[in-house]
Design an enzyme around this catalytic site. Structure first.
Site, PDB file in Angstrom:
ATOM      1  N   ASP A 203       0.825  -1.203   0.000  1.00 59.71           N
ATOM      2  CA  ASP A 203       0.000   0.000   0.000  1.00 59.71           C
ATOM      3  C   ASP A 203       0.867   1.264   0.000  1.00 59.71           C
ATOM      4  O   ASP A 203       1.757   1.396   0.856  1.00 59.71           O
ATOM      5  CB  ASP A 203      -0.868  -0.032   1.274  1.00 59.71           C
ATOM      6  N   GLU A 257       1.968  -0.302  -4.747  1.00 62.93           N
ATOM      7  CA  GLU A 257       0.996   0.666  -5.239  1.00 62.93           C
ATOM      8  C   GLU A 257       1.742   1.977  -5.406  1.00 62.93           C
ATOM      9  O   GLU A 257       2.110   2.616  -4.424  1.00 62.93           O
ATOM     10  CB  GLU A 257      -0.148   0.831  -4.225  1.00 62.93           C
TER      11      GLU A 257
HETATM   12  C1  NOJ Z   1      -4.411   2.794  -0.950  1.00 63.94           C
HETATM   13  C2  NOJ Z   1      -5.508   1.809  -0.702  1.00 63.94           C
HETATM   14  O1  NOJ Z   1      -5.701   1.060  -1.864  1.00 63.94           O
HETATM   15  C3  NOJ Z   1      -6.709   2.610  -0.292  1.00 63.94           C
HETATM   16  O2  NOJ Z   1      -7.873   1.833  -0.262  1.00 63.94           O
HETATM   17  C4  NOJ Z   1      -6.409   3.247   1.035  1.00 63.94           C
HETATM   18  O3  NOJ Z   1      -7.476   4.093   1.374  1.00 63.94           O
HETATM   19  C5  NOJ Z   1      -5.123   4.069   0.998  1.00 63.94           C
HETATM   20  N1  NOJ Z   1      -4.073   3.424   0.287  1.00 63.94           N
HETATM   21  C6  NOJ Z   1      -4.630   4.357   2.382  1.00 63.94           C
HETATM   22  O4  NOJ Z   1      -4.136   3.181   2.962  1.00 63.94           O
END
Ligand code: NOJ
Length: 542
Positions: A203, A257
């Site tokens: 993440d 991500e």
């Molecule tokens: C990315 C995640 O995919 C999302 O759902 C989340 O709200 C944020 N990061 C914060 O962790």
């Protein structure tokens, strides 16, 4: 050249050839009637996933969390959220996944924790607590950084000091400059890897390093602060260290991500010689319908196609891309990139499946896309769950800046809640015997797993084809009609093996110079000389 290298120079890796299916556990399937999807529910529906032929499941957070951000705010990294089950359920799920011949990657959310995590509970007790330095504190508000979810990124705590949270105030950012934090993270990673998980989706991983000089946001990035946050001074040092200390000790898939990472900076994270991550999610394709302020804007097919050519040119043989059009943070693909009208929903869902499974890059499928699920029409703020949308309501409507109509027009395009509604397994719903934690899409009588069977079968056929044909995995990519307003046509070539994919991205027929060779796999039975609306054909010329 050895067997381990493709004719066009890629090192072969299992995670390059894999197809991934993302499960958002809260909305997948509820096995105990409490209205919340759970780990036993995934076990019960594992045949559905296995039947697609996917290789890897990515499980969104299943940890103990107060759920300010639906699990992306973790209270205890070594504990399964009570609503999802127990550690025994997790172990059983992992064993069932392995027995079915698949692998499991889990979500690693370590840019921030929950404010209810023990580290933060201790950290906030006093300035001289040993855990104080696990987070980022200041005796004044150091700069004008904003939270991705809206409002300031600094919150004043009871001690009078301010702490940093790039997301919600209930998601304080960890201080990665503290070696004890990094060791703590590596430990929890080992905990799950030693159980047998096969890797991590990480993440917002590029956000972990902060520029402690805390400059203000530059004017041109005020609306897109992620491009500042993803560029901390030590992000590569820390990822390299994580690789050396943990990842290199296991045979794992890692996918970061990469919110806020430019294409130019992408190789720094994934070039295999640098030993950081295997892959990242690039955001350009899912930002094609967003304006500079993040709000919905119309998009064109040539713009969309150009994303993939740019990406392909920016990444050499040492870098491996991913391909995704959706996840739990994005609206439904049929409503966004296809046509969700009754007439074209099924065909456009199949076309998007064809794109996803014939492009270069490890494909990620989000739960429900194989059923052809659509967005819903939200008409009342009370119908939403996501804190991001609720914050936007305050900032845009309650503040008087936007009309309610403008707000719903935008959120009905962009809200994350479109993807988070529980899966409709049957026309009756079939997600739970209780009251669902979040209402199902009101169209579930017509649009559900049963009525979506033809779409599911198409996914399965495409996945089988991808597995059988290395050219669809490793083949070079070439867009042969970049300016065509309706047609997306590309070649995938590996040595002597060449595929041509032709997709009519529109609800009207389209003329295109089609080869005379038979269609290998398409979403219509007939093979007319023009492409019908949302027709998708895969040819193997020659
Ligand atoms: C990315 C995640 O995919 C999302 O759902 C989340 O709200 C944020 N990061 C914060 O962790």
């Amino acid at each position: 050249m050895t067997d381990d290298v493709t004719p066009n120079g890629y090192a072969k890796r299992w995670w390059k050839a894999a197809v991934v299916y993302q499960v958002y556990p809260r909305s997948f399937y509820d096995s105990n009637g409490d209205g919340i999807g759970d780990l036993r529910g995934i076990i019960e529906k594992l045949d559905h996933i296995k039947g697609l032929g996917v290789d890897v499941i990515w499980l969104s957070p299943h940890f103990d969390s107060p759920n300010a951000d639906n699990g992306y705010d973790i209270r205890d990294y070594r504990k399964v959220g009570a609503e999802f089950g127990t550690m025994q359920d997790f172990d059983d799920l992992l064993a069932a996944i392995k027995a079915a011949g698949m692998k499991l990657i889990i979500d690693l959310v370590v840019n921030h924790t929950s404010d209810e995590h023990q580290w933060f509970v201790e950290s906030r007790t006093s300035r001289d607590n040993p855990k104080r330095d696990y987070y980022i504190w200041s005796d004044h508000k150091p700069n004008d950084w904003t939270s991705i979810f809206g409002g300031p990124a600094w919150t004043k705590d009871a001690s009078g000091d301010w702490y940093l949270h790039l997301f919600d105030p209930k998601q304080p950012d960890l201080n990665w400059d503290n070696p004890a934090v990094r060791e703590g993270v590596y430990d929890l990673m080992r905990f799950w890897l030693d159980k047998g998980v096969d890797g991590f989706r990480m993440d917002v991983i590029p956000f972990i390093s902060k520029d402690k000089a805390f400059p203000n946001l530059p004017d041109d990035l005020r609306a897109k602060p992620q491009y500042v946050y993803a560029n901390g001074p030590k992000v590569h040092d820390y990822l390299h260290e994580m690789n050396r200390e943990v990842l290199s000790q296991y045979d794992v898939m890692t996918v970061g991500e990469a919110f806020g990472v430019t294409l130019e900076d992408t190789p720094k994270l994934i070039d295999e010689r640098r030993q950081e991550l295997n892959m990242i999610f690039q955001f350009a394709a899912v930002e094609v319908d967003r304006g500079p302020d993040g709000r919905w804007k119309p998009w064109t097919l040539p713009e969309f196609k150009a994303v993939f050519t740019r990406q392909d040119k920016a990444l050499d043989r040492h870098c491996w891309p991913t391909f995704f059009l959706s996840n739990h943070d994005n609206p439904r693909i049929v409503s966004r990139f296809g046509d969700d009208s009754p007439q074209w929903r099924e065909k456009s869902a199949m076309l998007l499946a064809t794109l996803t499974l014939t492009m270069k890059g490890t494909p990620f499928i989000y739960q429900g896309d194989e059923m052809g699920l659509t967005n819903r029409k939200f008409t009342d703020i009370a119908q939403f769950n996501d804190l991001w949308t609720k914050n936007a309501w305050e900032e845009e409507v309650v503040s008087g800046q936007w009309s309610t109509e403008a707000f719903f027009a935008n959120q009905n395009r962009v809200s994350r809640d479109h993807a988070r509604m529980p899966l409709p397994w049957t026309p009756e719903g079939g997600f739970t015997t209780g009251t669902p934690w979040f209402a199902l899409n009101p169209n579930h009588g017509a649009i559900n797993a049963e009525s979506g069977r033809a779409i599911y079968d198409h996914y399965a056929r495409l996945i089988a084809l991808r597995h059988a044909e290395p050219a669809l995995v490793y083949g070079d990519y070439e867009d042969i009609a970049p300016d065509h307003p309706q047609i997306f046509a590309y070649r995938r070539t590996l040595g002597e093996s060449a595929f041509l994919v032709v997709l009519n991205f529109s609800s009207q027929p389209a003329a295109f110079a089609l080869p005379e060779t038979p269609v290998r796999l398409g979403n219509y039975d007939s093979t007319s000389t023009d492409l019908r609306a949302w027709e998708a054909r895969i040819y193997r010329p020659g």
